[in-house]
Write a protein that holds these residues in place. Sequence first.
Motif, PDB file in Angstrom:
ATOM      1  N   LYS A   6     -35.670  10.444  17.721  1.00 14.73           N
ATOM      2  CA  LYS A   6     -35.699   9.197  16.726  1.00 14.73           C
ATOM      3  C   LYS A   6     -35.132   9.672  15.479  1.00 14.73           C
ATOM      4  O   LYS A   6     -34.987   8.798  14.746  1.00 14.73           O
ATOM      5  CB  LYS A   6     -37.114   9.004  16.633  1.00 14.73           C
ATOM      6  N   LEU A   7     -34.845  10.773  15.230  1.00 15.88           N
ATOM      7  CA  LEU A   7     -34.391  11.028  13.810  1.00 15.88           C
ATOM      8  C   LEU A   7     -33.002  11.052  13.771  1.00 15.88           C
ATOM      9  O   LEU A   7     -31.892  11.590  14.639  1.00 15.88           O
ATOM     10  CB  LEU A   7     -34.340  12.610  13.650  1.00 15.88           C
ATOM     11  N   LEU A   8     -32.360  10.129  12.960  1.00 11.32           N
ATOM     12  CA  LEU A   8     -31.160   9.706  12.957  1.00 11.32           C
ATOM     13  C   LEU A   8     -30.021  10.715  12.569  1.00 11.32           C
ATOM     14  O   LEU A   8     -29.010  10.939  13.294  1.00 11.32           O
ATOM     15  CB  LEU A   8     -30.856   8.762  11.667  1.00 11.32           C
ATOM     16  N   VAL A   9     -30.411  11.812  11.776  1.00  6.84           N
ATOM     17  CA  VAL A   9     -29.357  12.929  11.708  1.00  6.84           C
ATOM     18  C   VAL A   9     -29.158  13.655  13.201  1.00  6.84           C
ATOM     19  O   VAL A   9     -28.003  14.020  13.388  1.00  6.84           O
ATOM     20  CB  VAL A   9     -29.664  13.971  10.753  1.00  6.84           C
ATOM     21  N   TRP A  10     -30.147  13.767  13.848  1.00  7.22           N
ATOM     22  CA  TRP A  10     -30.129  14.296  15.231  1.00  7.22           C
ATOM     23  C   TRP A  10     -28.838  13.566  16.180  1.00  7.22           C
ATOM     24  O   TRP A  10     -28.112  14.067  16.633  1.00  7.22           O
ATOM     25  CB  TRP A  10     -31.305  14.616  15.829  1.00  7.22           C
ATOM     26  N   SER A  45     -24.483  23.536  18.575  1.00  9.40           N
ATOM     27  CA  SER A  45     -25.445  24.328  17.729  1.00  9.40           C
ATOM     28  C   SER A  45     -26.117  23.458  16.761  1.00  9.40           C
ATOM     29  O   SER A  45     -27.179  23.613  16.331  1.00  9.40           O
ATOM     30  CB  SER A  45     -24.883  25.240  17.039  1.00  9.40           C
ATOM     31  N   ILE A  46     -25.492  22.428  16.078  1.00  3.10           N
ATOM     32  CA  ILE A  46     -26.147  21.448  15.197  1.00  3.10           C
ATOM     33  C   ILE A  46     -27.024  20.653  15.736  1.00  3.10           C
ATOM     34  O   ILE A  46     -28.336  20.781  15.087  1.00  3.10           O
ATOM     35  CB  ILE A  46     -24.735  20.587  14.745  1.00  3.10           C
ATOM     36  N   PRO A  47     -27.100  19.681  16.703  1.00  2.00           N
ATOM     37  CA  PRO A  47     -28.214  18.948  17.141  1.00  2.00           C
ATOM     38  C   PRO A  47     -29.363  20.108  17.819  1.00  2.00           C
ATOM     39  O   PRO A  47     -30.498  19.702  17.832  1.00  2.00           O
ATOM     40  CB  PRO A  47     -27.603  17.984  18.235  1.00  2.00           C
ATOM     41  N   SER A  48     -28.862  21.059  18.383  1.00  2.00           N
ATOM     42  CA  SER A  48     -29.886  21.992  19.088  1.00  2.00           C
ATOM     43  C   SER A  48     -30.767  22.630  18.132  1.00  2.00           C
ATOM     44  O   SER A  48     -31.985  22.806  18.435  1.00  2.00           O
ATOM     45  CB  SER A  48     -28.987  22.978  19.909  1.00  2.00           C
ATOM     46  N   ASN A  49     -30.253  23.011  16.998  1.00  2.00           N
ATOM     47  CA  ASN A  49     -30.980  23.537  16.006  1.00  2.00           C
ATOM     48  C   ASN A  49     -31.916  22.539  15.289  1.00  2.00           C
ATOM     49  O   ASN A  49     -32.881  22.824  14.738  1.00  2.00           O
ATOM     50  CB  ASN A  49     -30.154  24.447  15.081  1.00  2.00           C
ATOM     51  N   ILE A  66     -32.815  24.081  10.168  1.00  2.00           N
ATOM     52  CA  ILE A  66     -31.746  23.250   9.577  1.00  2.00           C
ATOM     53  C   ILE A  66     -30.677  24.041   8.702  1.00  2.00           C
ATOM     54  O   ILE A  66     -29.390  23.622   8.898  1.00  2.00           O
ATOM     55  CB  ILE A  66     -32.530  22.056   8.636  1.00  2.00           C
ATOM     56  N   ASN A  67     -31.174  24.946   7.954  1.00  2.00           N
ATOM     57  CA  ASN A  67     -29.859  25.924   7.471  1.00  2.00           C
ATOM     58  C   ASN A  67     -28.999  26.526   8.516  1.00  2.00           C
ATOM     59  O   ASN A  67     -27.785  26.418   8.122  1.00  2.00           O
ATOM     60  CB  ASN A  67     -30.787  27.197   6.579  1.00  2.00           C
ATOM     61  N   ILE A  68     -29.412  26.742   9.521  1.00  2.00           N
ATOM     62  CA  ILE A  68     -28.560  27.486  10.856  1.00  2.00           C
ATOM     63  C   ILE A  68     -27.821  26.108  11.318  1.00  2.00           C
ATOM     64  O   ILE A  68     -26.586  26.380  11.328  1.00  2.00           O
ATOM     65  CB  ILE A  68     -29.427  27.768  11.925  1.00  2.00           C
ATOM     66  N   ALA A  69     -28.231  24.970  11.218  1.00  2.00           N
ATOM     67  CA  ALA A  69     -27.285  23.684  11.523  1.00  2.00           C
ATOM     68  C   ALA A  69     -26.215  23.634  10.785  1.00  2.00           C
ATOM     69  O   ALA A  69     -25.002  23.342  11.050  1.00  2.00           O
ATOM     70  CB  ALA A  69     -28.276  22.532  11.715  1.00  2.00           C
ATOM     71  N   SER A  72     -23.571  26.060  11.085  1.00  2.00           N
ATOM     72  CA  SER A  72     -22.733  25.702  12.006  1.00  2.00           C
ATOM     73  C   SER A  72     -21.961  24.482  11.789  1.00  2.00           C
ATOM     74  O   SER A  72     -20.722  24.528  11.969  1.00  2.00           O
ATOM     75  CB  SER A  72     -23.531  25.304  13.367  1.00  2.00           C
ATOM     76  N   LEU A  73     -22.340  23.546  11.097  1.00  2.00           N
ATOM     77  CA  LEU A  73     -21.459  22.377  10.549  1.00  2.00           C
ATOM     78  C   LEU A  73     -20.466  22.920   9.779  1.00  2.00           C
ATOM     79  O   LEU A  73     -19.176  22.533   9.833  1.00  2.00           O
ATOM     80  CB  LEU A  73     -22.323  21.424   9.638  1.00  2.00           C
ATOM     81  N   PHE A  74     -20.655  23.902   8.861  1.00  2.00           N
ATOM     82  CA  PHE A  74     -19.292  24.298   7.811  1.00  2.00           C
ATOM     83  C   PHE A  74     -18.354  25.305   8.934  1.00  2.00           C
ATOM     84  O   PHE A  74     -17.251  25.091   8.508  1.00  2.00           O
ATOM     85  CB  PHE A  74     -19.928  25.177   6.777  1.00  2.00           C
ATOM     86  N   GLU A  75     -18.906  25.808   9.837  1.00  2.00           N
ATOM     87  CA  GLU A  75     -17.959  26.591  10.821  1.00  2.00           C
ATOM     88  C   GLU A  75     -17.217  25.533  11.499  1.00  2.00           C
ATOM     89  O   GLU A  75     -16.069  25.829  11.607  1.00  2.00           O
ATOM     90  CB  GLU A  75     -18.828  27.377  11.692  1.00  2.00           C
TER      91      GLU A  75
END
Length: 119
Positions: A6-10, A45-49, A66-69, A72-75
Amino acid sequence: MSNFRKLLVWQKAMSLTTKIYTSTKNFPKEEIFGLTSQLRLCAISIPSNIAEGLGRDSNNELIRFINIAVGSLFELQTQLEIAKNICYLNTEEFNNLYEDNREVERMLIAFLKKLKEDK
């Protein structure tokens, strides 16, 4: 939050991941274990984290995932630049993926800020 779906960012991160998979289908076959794999792994990795963090039982754990996500986003942003520079992505494809990436970034950073305020 027990239902991460339900989370929009996910949801946005899942959409970005799907788009990365679609865009990398046309990369050269010799990149299957190189840039193709790296882009896909970062995207996954992003939605998984996000999901894993929401499944944890503490705010500190959620912040950590969330920091790990975000990492991964910057990578992923870096790898998209590389794909553009070596002409695996045309300018339009790159711009669309990059804008989607930046949208997820803004959402994750806002979410992280809120989590830290609520700590």
